[in-house]
Design a protein around this motif. Structure first.
Motif, mmCIF file in Angstrom:
data_model
loop_
_atom_site.group_PDB
_atom_site.id
_atom_site.type_symbol
_atom_site.label_atom_id
_atom_site.label_comp_id
_atom_site.label_asym_id
_atom_site.label_seq_id
_atom_site.Cartn_x
_atom_site.Cartn_y
_atom_site.Cartn_z
ATOM 1 N N HIS A 40 11.960 13.412 1.337
ATOM 2 C CA HIS A 40 12.465 12.864 0.071
ATOM 3 C C HIS A 40 13.381 11.825 0.450
ATOM 4 N N ASN A 41 13.159 10.668 1.257
ATOM 5 C CA ASN A 41 13.915 9.502 1.275
ATOM 6 C C ASN A 41 13.176 8.704 0.657
ATOM 7 N N TYR A 42 13.230 8.403 -0.451
ATOM 8 C CA TYR A 42 12.246 7.355 -1.293
ATOM 9 C C TYR A 42 12.477 5.982 -1.066
ATOM 10 N N SER A 43 13.670 5.559 -0.883
ATOM 11 C CA SER A 43 14.104 3.970 -0.681
ATOM 12 C C SER A 43 13.612 3.836 0.662
ATOM 13 N N GLU A 44 13.531 4.412 1.532
ATOM 14 C CA GLU A 44 12.983 4.221 2.887
ATOM 15 C C GLU A 44 11.416 4.209 2.853
ATOM 16 N N ALA A 45 11.031 5.022 2.128
ATOM 17 C CA ALA A 45 9.550 5.211 1.872
ATOM 18 C C ALA A 45 8.889 3.916 1.188
ATOM 19 N N GLN A 46 9.704 3.538 0.243
ATOM 20 C CA GLN A 46 9.157 2.324 -0.539
ATOM 21 C C GLN A 46 9.176 1.146 0.184
ATOM 22 N N GLU A 47 10.301 0.993 1.235
ATOM 23 C CA GLU A 47 10.393 -0.117 1.929
ATOM 24 C C GLU A 47 9.193 -0.388 3.082
ATOM 25 N N HIS A 48 8.756 0.945 3.649
ATOM 26 C CA HIS A 48 7.846 1.012 4.645
ATOM 27 C C HIS A 48 6.459 0.810 3.815
ATOM 28 N N LEU A 49 6.265 1.309 2.818
ATOM 29 C CA LEU A 49 4.946 1.245 2.003
ATOM 30 C C LEU A 49 4.837 -0.283 1.520
ATOM 31 N N THR A 50 5.966 -0.960 0.947
ATOM 32 C CA THR A 50 5.638 -2.271 0.625
ATOM 33 C C THR A 50 5.296 -3.156 2.043
ATOM 34 N N LYS A 51 5.909 -3.056 3.283
ATOM 35 C CA LYS A 51 5.388 -3.638 4.235
ATOM 36 C C LYS A 51 4.212 -3.459 4.482
ATOM 37 N N ALA A 52 3.544 -2.087 4.442
ATOM 38 C CA ALA A 52 2.187 -1.914 4.685
ATOM 39 C C ALA A 52 1.314 -2.712 3.427
ATOM 40 N N LEU A 53 1.685 -2.607 2.204
ATOM 41 C CA LEU A 53 1.150 -3.270 1.161
ATOM 42 C C LEU A 53 0.819 -4.856 1.523
ATOM 43 N N GLY A 54 1.947 -5.489 2.022
ATOM 44 C CA GLY A 54 1.787 -7.026 2.379
ATOM 45 C C GLY A 54 0.798 -7.178 3.201
ATOM 46 N N LEU A 55 0.783 -6.384 4.452
ATOM 47 C CA LEU A 55 -0.290 -6.318 5.401
ATOM 48 C C LEU A 55 -1.507 -6.274 4.985
ATOM 49 N N ALA A 56 -1.692 -5.077 4.231
ATOM 50 C CA ALA A 56 -2.985 -4.568 3.709
ATOM 51 C C ALA A 56 -3.667 -5.874 2.988
ATOM 52 N N GLU A 57 -2.812 -6.422 2.019
ATOM 53 C CA GLU A 57 -3.107 -7.808 1.188
ATOM 54 C C GLU A 57 -3.616 -8.871 1.983
ATOM 55 N N GLU A 58 -2.801 -8.995 3.175
ATOM 56 C CA GLU A 58 -3.262 -10.137 3.810
ATOM 57 C C GLU A 58 -4.416 -9.813 4.717
ATOM 58 N N LEU A 59 -4.797 -8.684 5.015
ATOM 59 C CA LEU A 59 -5.968 -8.456 5.858
ATOM 60 C C LEU A 59 -7.275 -8.125 4.920
ATOM 61 N N GLY A 60 -6.842 -7.933 3.627
ATOM 62 C CA GLY A 60 -7.969 -7.697 2.666
ATOM 63 C C GLY A 60 -8.583 -6.315 2.743
ATOM 64 N N ASN A 61 -7.664 -5.577 3.267
ATOM 65 C CA ASN A 61 -8.277 -4.140 3.487
ATOM 66 C C ASN A 61 -8.296 -3.271 2.174
ATOM 67 N N ARG A 62 -9.109 -3.224 1.678
ATOM 68 C CA ARG A 62 -9.206 -2.575 0.129
ATOM 69 C C ARG A 62 -8.993 -1.073 0.406
ATOM 70 N N HIS A 63 -9.557 -0.735 1.326
ATOM 71 C CA HIS A 63 -9.389 0.946 1.392
ATOM 72 C C HIS A 63 -8.130 1.167 1.820
ATOM 73 N N GLN A 64 -7.303 0.511 2.645
ATOM 74 C CA GLN A 64 -5.865 0.777 2.968
ATOM 75 C C GLN A 64 -5.124 0.404 1.846
ATOM 76 N N LEU A 65 -5.324 -0.724 0.917
ATOM 77 C CA LEU A 65 -4.469 -0.883 -0.284
ATOM 78 C C LEU A 65 -4.499 0.530 -1.255
ATOM 79 N N CYS A 66 -5.841 0.945 -1.513
ATOM 80 C CA CYS A 66 -5.879 1.963 -2.121
ATOM 81 C C CYS A 66 -4.941 3.031 -1.836
ATOM 82 N N GLN A 67 -4.931 3.467 -0.472
ATOM 83 C CA GLN A 67 -4.323 4.472 -0.160
ATOM 84 C C GLN A 67 -2.657 4.285 -0.402
ATOM 85 N N ILE A 68 -2.370 2.883 -0.143
ATOM 86 C CA ILE A 68 -0.815 2.549 -0.067
ATOM 87 C C ILE A 68 -0.440 2.699 -1.436
#
Length: 75
Positions: A40-68
């Motif tokens: 239930h640490n939603y601000s930390e979760a959003q921070e980590h998921l936003t970092k993951a999102l940026g990386l997934a976008e750079e990598l073009g990883n559509r599966h990971q993008l969907c999961q994020i």
């Protein structure tokens, strides 16, 4: 247990950063976000998921993008 999971993910994060493994970094940030969400640490979760999102976008990883996006939607 959550603290052990956090410890393992933090160690993995350090190794992935040292090696420059962008795919692994994306996955680790996604897992850190999911872990924070379960605690239930939603601000930390959003921070980590936003970092993951940026990386997934750079990598073009559509599966990971969907999961994020699913993770972000659950916040």
């Amino acid at each position: 247990n959550y603290s052990e999971a956090q410890e393992h993910l933090t160690k993995a994060l350090g190794l992935a950063e040292e090696s420059g493994d962008q795919r692994r970094l994306c996955k680790i940030y996604h897992e850190l976000g999911a872990l924070a969400r379960t605690q239930h640490n939603y601000s930390e979760a959003q921070e980590h998921l936003t970092k993951a999102l940026g990386l997934a976008e750079e990598l073009g990883n559509r599966h990971q993008l969907c999961q994020i996006y699913l993770g972000l939607g659950a916040l």
